[in-house]
Design a protein around this motif. Structure first.
Motif, PDB file in Angstrom:
ATOM      1  N   SER A 134       0.837  -1.196   0.000  1.00 40.08           N
ATOM      2  CA  SER A 134       0.000   0.000   0.000  1.00 40.08           C
ATOM      3  C   SER A 134       0.874   1.249   0.000  1.00 40.08           C
ATOM      4  CB  SER A 134      -0.931   0.012   1.214  1.00 40.08           C
ATOM      5  OG  SER A 134      -0.212   0.277   2.403  1.00 40.08           O
ATOM      6  N   GLU A 135       0.379   2.297  -0.614  1.00 39.08           N
ATOM      7  CA  GLU A 135       1.161   3.522  -0.770  1.00 39.08           C
ATOM      8  C   GLU A 135       1.533   4.136   0.566  1.00 39.08           C
ATOM      9  OE1 GLU A 135       0.583   7.983  -2.733  1.00 39.08           O
ATOM     10  OE2 GLU A 135      -0.642   6.303  -3.429  1.00 39.08           O
ATOM     11  N   GLU A 136       0.588   4.184   1.495  1.00 45.64           N
ATOM     12  CA  GLU A 136       0.867   4.805   2.791  1.00 45.64           C
ATOM     13  C   GLU A 136       1.866   3.993   3.598  1.00 45.64           C
ATOM     14  OE1 GLU A 136      -0.123   7.941   4.337  1.00 45.64           O
ATOM     15  OE2 GLU A 136      -0.066   8.030   2.164  1.00 45.64           O
ATOM     16  N   GLN A 180       7.865  11.595  25.684  1.00 45.14           N
ATOM     17  CA  GLN A 180       6.569  12.010  25.153  1.00 45.14           C
ATOM     18  C   GLN A 180       6.727  13.133  24.132  1.00 45.14           C
ATOM     19  OE1 GLN A 180       3.708  13.075  28.118  1.00 45.14           O
ATOM     20  NE2 GLN A 180       2.058  13.376  26.654  1.00 45.14           N
ATOM     21  N   GLN A 181       7.558  14.104  24.437  1.00 46.40           N
ATOM     22  CA  GLN A 181       7.771  15.217  23.519  1.00 46.40           C
ATOM     23  C   GLN A 181       8.405  14.754  22.212  1.00 46.40           C
ATOM     24  OE1 GLN A 181      10.120  17.952  25.823  1.00 46.40           O
ATOM     25  NE2 GLN A 181       8.385  18.670  27.051  1.00 46.40           N
ATOM     26  N   ARG A 182       9.383  13.863  22.318  1.00 43.49           N
ATOM     27  CA  ARG A 182      10.038  13.370  21.111  1.00 43.49           C
ATOM     28  C   ARG A 182       9.070  12.551  20.260  1.00 43.49           C
ATOM     29  NH1 ARG A 182      16.189  11.380  22.724  1.00 43.49           N
ATOM     30  NH2 ARG A 182      16.799  13.269  23.826  1.00 43.49           N
ATOM     31  N   TRP A 183       8.204  11.797  20.922  1.00 35.98           N
ATOM     32  CA  TRP A 183       7.241  10.999  20.176  1.00 35.98           C
ATOM     33  C   TRP A 183       6.238  11.888  19.452  1.00 35.98           C
ATOM     34  CZ3 TRP A 183       6.198   7.235  17.360  1.00 35.98           C
ATOM     35  CH2 TRP A 183       4.902   6.766  17.141  1.00 35.98           C
ATOM     36  N   GLN A 184       5.792  12.933  20.095  1.00 35.93           N
ATOM     37  CA  GLN A 184       4.858  13.856  19.452  1.00 35.93           C
ATOM     38  C   GLN A 184       5.488  14.499  18.225  1.00 35.93           C
ATOM     39  OE1 GLN A 184       3.881  16.416  22.749  1.00 35.93           O
ATOM     40  NE2 GLN A 184       2.197  15.118  23.449  1.00 35.93           N
ATOM     41  N   ARG A 185       6.755  14.876  18.328  1.00 39.86           N
ATOM     42  CA  ARG A 185       7.446  15.473  17.177  1.00 39.86           C
ATOM     43  C   ARG A 185       7.630  14.447  16.062  1.00 39.86           C
ATOM     44  NH1 ARG A 185      10.705  18.079  21.271  1.00 39.86           N
ATOM     45  NH2 ARG A 185      12.347  16.513  20.963  1.00 39.86           N
ATOM     46  N   LEU A 186       7.955  13.206  16.442  1.00 36.75           N
ATOM     47  CA  LEU A 186       8.162  12.177  15.423  1.00 36.75           C
ATOM     48  C   LEU A 186       6.855  11.827  14.720  1.00 36.75           C
ATOM     49  CD1 LEU A 186      10.204  10.302  14.092  1.00 36.75           C
ATOM     50  CD2 LEU A 186       9.726   8.607  15.871  1.00 36.75           C
ATOM     51  N   ARG A 187       5.767  11.764  15.466  1.00 37.93           N
ATOM     52  CA  ARG A 187       4.453  11.518  14.854  1.00 37.93           C
ATOM     53  C   ARG A 187       4.136  12.566  13.792  1.00 37.93           C
ATOM     54  NH1 ARG A 187       0.307   8.329  16.866  1.00 37.93           N
ATOM     55  NH2 ARG A 187      -1.141   9.838  15.972  1.00 37.93           N
ATOM     56  N   ALA A 188       4.409  13.819  14.140  1.00 34.97           N
ATOM     57  CA  ALA A 188       4.135  14.899  13.192  1.00 34.97           C
ATOM     58  C   ALA A 188       5.070  14.820  11.987  1.00 34.97           C
ATOM     59  CB  ALA A 188       4.283  16.250  13.890  1.00 34.97           C
ATOM     60  N   ARG A 189       6.317  14.489  12.253  1.00 34.04           N
ATOM     61  CA  ARG A 189       7.312  14.395  11.169  1.00 34.04           C
ATOM     62  C   ARG A 189       6.955  13.301  10.169  1.00 34.04           C
ATOM     63  NH1 ARG A 189      13.621  12.831  12.391  1.00 34.04           N
ATOM     64  NH2 ARG A 189      14.327  12.544  10.236  1.00 34.04           N
ATOM     65  N   LEU A 190       6.487  12.167  10.669  1.00 31.06           N
ATOM     66  CA  LEU A 190       6.134  11.043   9.796  1.00 31.06           C
ATOM     67  C   LEU A 190       4.686  11.111   9.307  1.00 31.06           C
ATOM     68  CD1 LEU A 190       7.831   8.064  11.694  1.00 31.06           C
ATOM     69  CD2 LEU A 190       8.714   9.371   9.759  1.00 31.06           C
ATOM     70  N   ARG A 191       3.943  12.103   9.790  1.00 28.43           N
ATOM     71  CA  ARG A 191       2.535  12.300   9.425  1.00 28.43           C
ATOM     72  C   ARG A 191       1.693  11.061   9.782  1.00 28.43           C
ATOM     73  NH1 ARG A 191       2.037  13.681   3.453  1.00 28.43           N
ATOM     74  NH2 ARG A 191       3.834  12.307   3.242  1.00 28.43           N
ATOM     75  N   LEU A 192       1.934  10.523  10.956  1.00 27.75           N
ATOM     76  CA  LEU A 192       1.242   9.311  11.373  1.00 27.75           C
ATOM     77  C   LEU A 192      -0.235   9.567  11.657  1.00 27.75           C
ATOM     78  CD1 LEU A 192       3.886   7.654  13.736  1.00 27.75           C
ATOM     79  CD2 LEU A 192       3.634   7.466  11.249  1.00 27.75           C
ATOM     80  N   LEU A 194      -2.240  10.745   9.753  1.00 25.88           N
ATOM     81  CA  LEU A 194      -2.996  10.492   8.526  1.00 25.88           C
ATOM     82  C   LEU A 194      -3.377   9.029   8.366  1.00 25.88           C
ATOM     83  CD1 LEU A 194      -0.983  12.701   5.985  1.00 25.88           C
ATOM     84  CD2 LEU A 194      -3.001  13.329   7.318  1.00 25.88           C
ATOM     85  N   LEU A 195      -2.813   8.176   9.209  1.00 21.34           N
ATOM     86  CA  LEU A 195      -3.029   6.735   9.102  1.00 21.34           C
ATOM     87  C   LEU A 195      -4.174   6.293  10.007  1.00 21.34           C
ATOM     88  CD1 LEU A 195       0.692   5.596   9.157  1.00 21.34           C
ATOM     89  CD2 LEU A 195      -0.776   5.846   7.162  1.00 21.34           C
ATOM     90  N   PRO A 196      -4.744   5.107   9.737  1.00 22.77           N
ATOM     91  CA  PRO A 196      -5.792   4.584  10.628  1.00 22.77           C
ATOM     92  C   PRO A 196      -5.288   4.518  12.071  1.00 22.77           C
ATOM     93  CG  PRO A 196      -5.682   3.274   8.629  1.00 22.77           C
ATOM     94  CD  PRO A 196      -4.497   4.216   8.586  1.00 22.77           C
ATOM     95  N   PRO A 197      -6.108   4.835  13.051  1.00 15.63           N
ATOM     96  CA  PRO A 197      -5.646   4.916  14.434  1.00 15.63           C
ATOM     97  C   PRO A 197      -5.100   3.614  14.985  1.00 15.63           C
ATOM     98  CG  PRO A 197      -8.052   5.040  14.316  1.00 15.63           C
ATOM     99  CD  PRO A 197      -7.538   5.182  12.916  1.00 15.63           C
ATOM    100  N   THR A 198      -5.488   2.475  14.422  1.00 14.11           N
ATOM    101  CA  THR A 198      -4.987   1.199  14.945  1.00 14.11           C
ATOM    102  C   THR A 198      -3.586   0.870  14.450  1.00 14.11           C
ATOM    103  OG1 THR A 198      -6.089   0.040  13.114  1.00 14.11           O
ATOM    104  CG2 THR A 198      -7.279   0.188  15.203  1.00 14.11           C
TER     105      THR A 198
END
Length: 202
Positions: A134-136, A180-192, A194-198
């Motif tokens: 899949s593309e994503e 927690q802060q690093r994870w929030q930044r990484l989520r935004a960086r990888l655009r997670l 946009l993916l299904p929550p599971t």
């Protein structure tokens, strides 16, 4: 087979109870929730140079079989279903890497199919391959493979294995708040988002 429909409205605890009561459709839905994370984890954990001898899809099959066979050992009071599955995955991977190290390099590749007897294991391999195309999924995997080591470990520990920020902080040698802060930044960086929550743990 393909992934069973799962709108996410049924809780993991409810699906676990259904499986224990004999409703066989519940476990595929449970496993389907962790499959995207498990597939990405397998791709990141198995070095590219070993994939000719240890296929990440084989890991998917074996984890499925062991999870079905050992579900009676799952205790939600001790951790989430996701963390339990990834505990199995880690054990399988360590076993196979040790086994590869004992074999001669000229030996033929061995599929974990020889270890698996679950009727639906091959179905989950097929679903995993479809997901990986899949593309994503390809986008996030390519971005994950380009991460520095600390960021990749953060993705593995928090995003895929679902460890708490406290546990991640301990493994990375940083505080809980920093994790927690690093994870929030990484989520935004990888655009997670946009993916299904599971796909990833919040």
């Amino acid at each position: 087979m393909g992934l069973p429909p799962d709108p996410g409205s049924t809780t993991t605890a409810t699906l676990c109870d259904r499986w224990r009561s004999g409703r066989r459709e519940a476990f595929p839905r449970l496993y389907g929730r962790v499959l995207p994370a498990l597939r990405m984890w397998s791709s990141l954990r198995v070095p590219a140079g070993l994939r000719a001898r240890l296929d990440p899809e084989d890991l998917i099959q074996e984890v499925w079989y062991r999870a079905v066979a050992g579900f009676g050992d799952f205790d939600p009071a001790r951790g989430s279903f996701r963390s339990w599955v990834f505990g199995i995955a880690g054990n399988v991977l360590r076993m196979e890497l040790r086994s590869l190290g004992r074999r001669q390099r000229s030996g033929p590749p061995r599929s974990l199919d020889s270890l698996s007897a679950g009727e639906q294991a091959a179905d989950w391999t097929s679903a995993s391959r479809k997901l990986a195309r899949s593309e994503e999924f390809e986008r996030v995997l390519a971005a994950a493979e380009a991460l520095d080591e600390d960021s990749r470990r953060l993705l593995l520990f928090r995003g895929l294995e679902g460890l708490s920020h406290r546990e991640v902080g301990e493994r990375l040698g940083i505080g809980e708040a920093a994790a927690q802060q690093r994870w929030q930044r990484l989520r935004a960086r990888l655009r997670l988002e946009l993916l299904p929550p599971t796909w990833f743990e919040d």
